[in-house]
Write an enzyme that holds these catalytic residues in place. Structure first.
Site, mmCIF file in Angstrom:
data_model
loop_
_atom_site.group_PDB
_atom_site.id
_atom_site.type_symbol
_atom_site.label_atom_id
_atom_site.label_comp_id
_atom_site.label_asym_id
_atom_site.label_seq_id
_atom_site.Cartn_x
_atom_site.Cartn_y
_atom_site.Cartn_z
ATOM 1 N N CYS A 1 -28.278 45.155 14.525
ATOM 2 C CA CYS A 1 -27.281 45.478 13.508
ATOM 3 C C CYS A 1 -26.019 46.042 14.138
ATOM 4 O O CYS A 1 -26.064 47.060 14.825
ATOM 5 C CB CYS A 1 -27.869 46.479 12.523
ATOM 6 S SG CYS A 1 -26.659 47.168 11.383
ATOM 7 N N TYR B 1 -20.354 37.625 6.073
ATOM 8 C CA TYR B 1 -21.562 38.382 6.385
ATOM 9 C C TYR B 1 -22.766 37.833 5.625
ATOM 10 O O TYR B 1 -23.854 37.654 6.188
ATOM 11 C CB TYR B 1 -21.344 39.857 6.044
ATOM 12 C CG TYR B 1 -22.581 40.696 6.180
ATOM 13 C CD1 TYR B 1 -23.141 40.949 7.421
ATOM 14 C CD2 TYR B 1 -23.198 41.248 5.053
ATOM 15 C CE1 TYR B 1 -24.292 41.723 7.550
ATOM 16 C CE2 TYR B 1 -24.338 42.026 5.172
ATOM 17 C CZ TYR B 1 -24.877 42.250 6.418
ATOM 18 O OH TYR B 1 -26.017 43.016 6.534
ATOM 19 N N GLU C 1 -24.945 38.803 15.159
ATOM 20 C CA GLU C 1 -24.058 39.946 14.934
ATOM 21 C C GLU C 1 -23.703 40.519 16.308
ATOM 22 O O GLU C 1 -24.594 40.919 17.062
ATOM 23 C CB GLU C 1 -24.736 41.019 14.087
ATOM 24 C CG GLU C 1 -24.932 40.623 12.642
ATOM 25 C CD GLU C 1 -25.393 41.793 11.777
ATOM 26 O OE1 GLU C 1 -25.197 42.962 12.187
ATOM 27 O OE2 GLU C 1 -25.945 41.531 10.698
ATOM 28 N N ASP D 1 -35.217 44.840 11.332
ATOM 29 C CA ASP D 1 -34.147 43.861 11.089
ATOM 30 C C ASP D 1 -34.591 42.529 11.675
ATOM 31 O O ASP D 1 -34.639 42.349 12.897
ATOM 32 C CB ASP D 1 -32.844 44.310 11.740
ATOM 33 C CG ASP D 1 -32.251 45.538 11.064
ATOM 34 O OD1 ASP D 1 -32.442 45.682 9.840
ATOM 35 O OD2 ASP D 1 -31.601 46.342 11.753
ATOM 36 N N TYR E 1 -30.032 38.979 14.684
ATOM 37 C CA TYR E 1 -30.399 40.214 15.388
ATOM 38 C C TYR E 1 -30.952 39.938 16.784
ATOM 39 O O TYR E 1 -31.537 40.822 17.398
ATOM 40 C CB TYR E 1 -31.424 40.993 14.568
ATOM 41 C CG TYR E 1 -30.942 41.344 13.181
ATOM 42 C CD1 TYR E 1 -29.835 42.172 12.998
ATOM 43 C CD2 TYR E 1 -31.570 40.833 12.049
ATOM 44 C CE1 TYR E 1 -29.386 42.489 11.728
ATOM 45 C CE2 TYR E 1 -31.125 41.154 10.776
ATOM 46 C CZ TYR E 1 -30.033 41.974 10.623
ATOM 47 O OH TYR E 1 -29.572 42.285 9.362
ATOM 48 N N CYS F 1 -28.408 52.972 10.846
ATOM 49 C CA CYS F 1 -28.285 52.664 12.271
ATOM 50 C C CYS F 1 -29.671 52.332 12.798
ATOM 51 O O CYS F 1 -30.538 53.214 12.852
ATOM 52 C CB CYS F 1 -27.677 53.827 13.045
ATOM 53 S SG CYS F 1 -27.606 53.550 14.832
ATOM 54 N N CYS G 1 -32.331 50.942 33.091
ATOM 55 C CA CYS G 1 -31.954 49.645 33.644
ATOM 56 C C CYS G 1 -31.249 49.880 34.988
ATOM 57 O O CYS G 1 -30.241 50.578 35.031
ATOM 58 C CB CYS G 1 -31.022 48.898 32.703
ATOM 59 S SG CYS G 1 -30.452 47.299 33.349
#
Length: 218
Positions: free
Chosen positions: A55, A86, A98, A133, A138, A201, A210
């Site tokens: 998102c 959207y 997105e 989501d 996504y 969120c 990473c």
């Protein structure tokens, strides 16, 4: 955002994609947080990066809070439908992801640092979803602007895959595709969490660092 609705988990073909429209969606000219141009032009030397990691509301906030970033914008990329809305993207029938476009000052940060943030901010092993989501919009994706960004992105994906494997996680499903056309999302999506601080969120990482990838030669 509307992730629990049932939708296709395969990308559409040219025959099944929605037709879209010939004109861009209206949006603001100025970044709500920085006061810098949303669309450009940007200062000489500015570089652009394009990422999809769930998102875009929460993702954009992650990047506008990163050092060296001078502007961000949310939009749609990687699909077939021109200038999608959207709600069209949410059907899964445009093929778009997105995404967040990040304008950054390479004297203050680096593409490598943004890739590290990208991988550590989400779960790149979930295919066509991020948590609750669900859908093609996504998916985890990196969209390099040039050969050097592509080489660096591929090195980062491999390094993070090894880090996840060492923890019994993975494999990484992040797609790396040369930067497609970027379509700006509607104005109300831009800097959404600056307008609505308590808004949704869904950004969640795996808690695995990473390794910073080596810098590719330009």
């Amino acid at each position: 955002m509307f992730g629990l609705a049932r939708k296709p988990l395969d990308l559409p073909s040219a025959a099944t994609a929605l037709p879209g429209r010939g004109s861009p969606l209206p949006t603001a000219d100025t970044h709500l947080v920085f006061g810098t141009p949303l669309k450009g032009p940007f200062p000489d030397g500015t570089e652009l990066a394009l990422f999809g990691l769930g998102c875009f509301w929460g993702v954009e906030r992650v990047f506008w809070n990163a050092p060296g970033v001078i502007s961000t914008a949310v939009g749609y990329a990687g699909g077939l439908t021109p200038n999608p809305t959207y709600h069209e993207v949410c059907t899964g029938l445009t093929g778009h992801n997105e995404v967040v476009r990040v304008a950054f000052d390479p004297a203050k940060t680096s593409y490598e640092a943004l890739l590290k943030l990208f991988f550590e901010t989400h779960d790149p092993t979930q295919g066509m979803r991020q948590g609750n989501d669900v859908g093609t919009q996504y998916r985890s994706g990196i969209y390099p602007a040039d050969a050097a960004q592509r080489e660096t992105a591929e090195a980062a994906r491999a390094a993070y895959g090894e880090a996840l494997s060492a923890r019994g996680l993975g494999p990484v499903t992040t797609e790396i595709v040369d930067a497609p056309e970027f379509y700006f999302a509607e104005d109300y999506h831009q800097q959404y969490l600056a307008r609505n601080p308590d808004g949704y969120c869904g950004v969640r990482g795996l808690g695995v660092a990473c390794p910073l990838p080596p810098r590719a030669k330009a």
